[in-house]
Design a protein around this motif. Structure first.
Motif, PDB file in Angstrom:
ATOM      1  N   TYR A  52      42.138  39.857  51.759  1.00 20.59           N
ATOM      2  CA  TYR A  52      41.252  39.037  50.930  1.00 20.59           C
ATOM      3  C   TYR A  52      39.802  39.261  51.374  1.00 20.59           C
ATOM      4  O   TYR A  52      38.905  39.486  50.553  1.00 20.59           O
ATOM      5  CB  TYR A  52      41.655  37.573  51.081  1.00 20.59           C
ATOM      6  CG  TYR A  52      41.195  36.630  49.990  1.00 20.59           C
ATOM      7  CD1 TYR A  52      40.523  37.088  48.847  1.00 20.59           C
ATOM      8  CD2 TYR A  52      41.445  35.265  50.093  1.00 20.59           C
ATOM      9  CE1 TYR A  52      40.118  36.192  47.860  1.00 20.59           C
ATOM     10  CE2 TYR A  52      41.031  34.371  49.110  1.00 20.59           C
ATOM     11  CZ  TYR A  52      40.368  34.842  48.002  1.00 20.59           C
ATOM     12  OH  TYR A  52      39.963  33.956  47.029  1.00 20.59           O
ATOM     13  N   TYR A  53      39.571  39.238  52.701  1.00 16.15           N
ATOM     14  CA  TYR A  53      38.224  39.513  53.214  1.00 16.15           C
ATOM     15  C   TYR A  53      37.788  40.944  52.880  1.00 16.15           C
ATOM     16  O   TYR A  53      36.621  41.197  52.602  1.00 16.15           O
ATOM     17  CB  TYR A  53      38.159  39.277  54.726  1.00 16.15           C
ATOM     18  CG  TYR A  53      37.946  37.819  55.101  1.00 16.15           C
ATOM     19  CD1 TYR A  53      36.847  37.116  54.611  1.00 16.15           C
ATOM     20  CD2 TYR A  53      38.824  37.150  55.953  1.00 16.15           C
ATOM     21  CE1 TYR A  53      36.644  35.784  54.946  1.00 16.15           C
ATOM     22  CE2 TYR A  53      38.626  35.817  56.293  1.00 16.15           C
ATOM     23  CZ  TYR A  53      37.531  35.141  55.785  1.00 16.15           C
ATOM     24  OH  TYR A  53      37.324  33.821  56.114  1.00 16.15           O
ATOM     25  N   MET A  73      36.645  40.916  49.398  1.00 13.75           N
ATOM     26  CA  MET A  73      35.321  40.272  49.324  1.00 13.75           C
ATOM     27  C   MET A  73      34.246  41.231  49.830  1.00 13.75           C
ATOM     28  O   MET A  73      33.174  41.356  49.223  1.00 13.75           O
ATOM     29  CB  MET A  73      35.299  39.008  50.200  1.00 13.75           C
ATOM     30  CG  MET A  73      36.144  37.866  49.692  1.00 13.75           C
ATOM     31  SD  MET A  73      36.126  36.507  50.901  1.00 13.75           S
ATOM     32  CE  MET A  73      37.457  35.486  50.273  1.00 13.75           C
ATOM     33  N   TRP A  96      33.622  43.949  47.265  1.00 14.65           N
ATOM     34  CA  TRP A  96      32.864  43.418  46.124  1.00 14.65           C
ATOM     35  C   TRP A  96      31.387  43.273  46.505  1.00 14.65           C
ATOM     36  O   TRP A  96      30.491  43.675  45.747  1.00 14.65           O
ATOM     37  CB  TRP A  96      33.446  42.075  45.671  1.00 14.65           C
ATOM     38  CG  TRP A  96      32.743  41.504  44.473  1.00 14.65           C
ATOM     39  CD1 TRP A  96      33.030  41.755  43.157  1.00 14.65           C
ATOM     40  CD2 TRP A  96      31.606  40.616  44.483  1.00 14.65           C
ATOM     41  NE1 TRP A  96      32.151  41.071  42.346  1.00 14.65           N
ATOM     42  CE2 TRP A  96      31.268  40.363  43.135  1.00 14.65           C
ATOM     43  CE3 TRP A  96      30.859  40.005  45.490  1.00 14.65           C
ATOM     44  CZ2 TRP A  96      30.210  39.531  42.768  1.00 14.65           C
ATOM     45  CZ3 TRP A  96      29.801  39.181  45.127  1.00 14.65           C
ATOM     46  CH2 TRP A  96      29.480  38.950  43.783  1.00 14.65           C
ATOM     47  N   CYS A  97      31.129  42.725  47.687  1.00 10.95           N
ATOM     48  CA  CYS A  97      29.741  42.535  48.153  1.00 10.95           C
ATOM     49  C   CYS A  97      29.031  43.879  48.314  1.00 10.95           C
ATOM     50  O   CYS A  97      27.867  44.024  47.943  1.00 10.95           O
ATOM     51  CB  CYS A  97      29.718  41.794  49.495  1.00 10.95           C
ATOM     52  SG  CYS A  97      30.101  40.047  49.342  1.00 10.95           S
ATOM     53  N   SER A 144      26.349  40.474  53.758  1.00 15.67           N
ATOM     54  CA  SER A 144      27.645  39.811  53.601  1.00 15.67           C
ATOM     55  C   SER A 144      28.780  40.818  53.727  1.00 15.67           C
ATOM     56  O   SER A 144      29.819  40.525  54.333  1.00 15.67           O
ATOM     57  CB  SER A 144      27.726  39.115  52.248  1.00 15.67           C
ATOM     58  OG  SER A 144      26.682  38.176  52.140  1.00 15.67           O
ATOM     59  N   LEU A 153      31.841  40.475  56.278  1.00 16.22           N
ATOM     60  CA  LEU A 153      33.195  40.297  55.736  1.00 16.22           C
ATOM     61  C   LEU A 153      34.146  41.425  56.147  1.00 16.22           C
ATOM     62  O   LEU A 153      35.345  41.194  56.342  1.00 16.22           O
ATOM     63  CB  LEU A 153      33.130  40.147  54.215  1.00 16.22           C
ATOM     64  CG  LEU A 153      32.482  38.819  53.753  1.00 16.22           C
ATOM     65  CD1 LEU A 153      32.036  38.911  52.295  1.00 16.22           C
ATOM     66  CD2 LEU A 153      33.441  37.638  53.946  1.00 16.22           C
ATOM     67  N   PHE A 196      34.550  38.466  41.941  1.00 17.79           N
ATOM     68  CA  PHE A 196      34.041  37.141  42.254  1.00 17.79           C
ATOM     69  C   PHE A 196      32.859  36.841  41.333  1.00 17.79           C
ATOM     70  O   PHE A 196      32.161  37.757  40.889  1.00 17.79           O
ATOM     71  CB  PHE A 196      33.620  37.080  43.735  1.00 17.79           C
ATOM     72  CG  PHE A 196      34.776  37.377  44.661  1.00 17.79           C
ATOM     73  CD1 PHE A 196      35.597  36.358  45.110  1.00 17.79           C
ATOM     74  CD2 PHE A 196      35.066  38.686  45.032  1.00 17.79           C
ATOM     75  CE1 PHE A 196      36.691  36.635  45.927  1.00 17.79           C
ATOM     76  CE2 PHE A 196      36.161  38.976  45.852  1.00 17.79           C
ATOM     77  CZ  PHE A 196      36.971  37.947  46.298  1.00 17.79           C
ATOM     78  N   VAL A 204      32.063  33.726  46.738  1.00 19.82           N
ATOM     79  CA  VAL A 204      32.809  34.490  47.753  1.00 19.82           C
ATOM     80  C   VAL A 204      33.031  33.602  48.980  1.00 19.82           C
ATOM     81  O   VAL A 204      34.155  33.493  49.494  1.00 19.82           O
ATOM     82  CB  VAL A 204      32.027  35.771  48.170  1.00 19.82           C
ATOM     83  CG1 VAL A 204      32.619  36.388  49.423  1.00 19.82           C
ATOM     84  CG2 VAL A 204      32.009  36.775  47.026  1.00 19.82           C
ATOM     85  N   ALA A 263      36.261  31.898  50.722  1.00 19.57           N
ATOM     86  CA  ALA A 263      36.562  32.129  52.140  1.00 19.57           C
ATOM     87  C   ALA A 263      36.865  30.801  52.849  1.00 19.57           C
ATOM     88  O   ALA A 263      37.826  30.700  53.608  1.00 19.57           O
ATOM     89  CB  ALA A 263      35.395  32.840  52.817  1.00 19.57           C
TER      90      ALA A 263
END
Ligand code: FEO
Length: 175
Positions: free
Chosen positions: A24-25, A28, A31-32, A40, A44, A81, A87, A91
């Motif tokens: 999941y991280y 994230m 995506w960031c 970020s 992450l 997200f 995000v 988290a």
């Protein structure tokens, strides 16, 4: 002493929960990175590694006490997200679920009189306090800095400057 079947089952499912948290991280972070939130993203990616280390810790504990770890299947995490703040909201929610899980396992260990498992689980209980506090601190920054482009940019820079968990000394230590 032998670990009780319910505690072993809970720890086995926790292996899956940590693996999911790691992925999941990772989702994230990715995506960031694609959205240009470099601060970020780097934090992450590091967080994803941490969760993987948690997973390994449980696997190795079960093996060490002779309970024999098994690795459960992991479902796919969300890939998109709404924005950067969401995000970190996701988290925090994920960490809260993990905290609840460790609290309930600690209660089982206590009921079992399994002092070794209880001590093992305490490390995670403390870790969760830190992880939840970290996400709360980040979310607070979004409120303080505002939700316009400059505010979000500054929030990302703040996240990027956060020290590694446990501080630089812990980051340099093996294991
Ligand atoms: Fe390993 Fe933050 O749960």
């Amino acid at each position: 002493m032998r670990m009780s079947a319910p505690l072993k089952k809970a720890l086995t499912s926790q292996i899956g929960m940590e693996a999911y948290a790691s992925n999941y991280y990772l989702a994230m972070a990715s995506w960031c990175e694609l959205a240009g939130y470099e601060g970020s993203a780097s934090m992450l990616y590091r967080q994803a590694d941490e969760e993987r280390a948690h997973m390994n810790k449980i696997v190795r504990y079960l093996n060490m006490i002779g309970a024999g770890a098994t690795i459960p299947a992991v479902k796919q995490p969300p890939a998109a997200f709404k924005d950067l703040e969401s995000v970190f909201k996701a988290a925090l929610k994920s960490e809260q679920a993990v905290t609840a899980s460790f609290n309930s396992m600690a209660a089982v260990a206590q009921k079992d009189g399994d002092h070794a498992a209880f001590a093992f689980l305490q490390w995670f209980v403390t870790e969760q306090v830190e992880e939840e506090a970290l996400m709360e601190t980040i979310l607070q920054k979004f409120d303080l800095l505002g939700h316009d482009k400059i505010g979000i940019y500054e929030a990302d820079r703040f996240v990027g400057r956060l020290p590694p968990p446990g501080g630089p000394a812990a980051a340099a230590a093996p294991g």
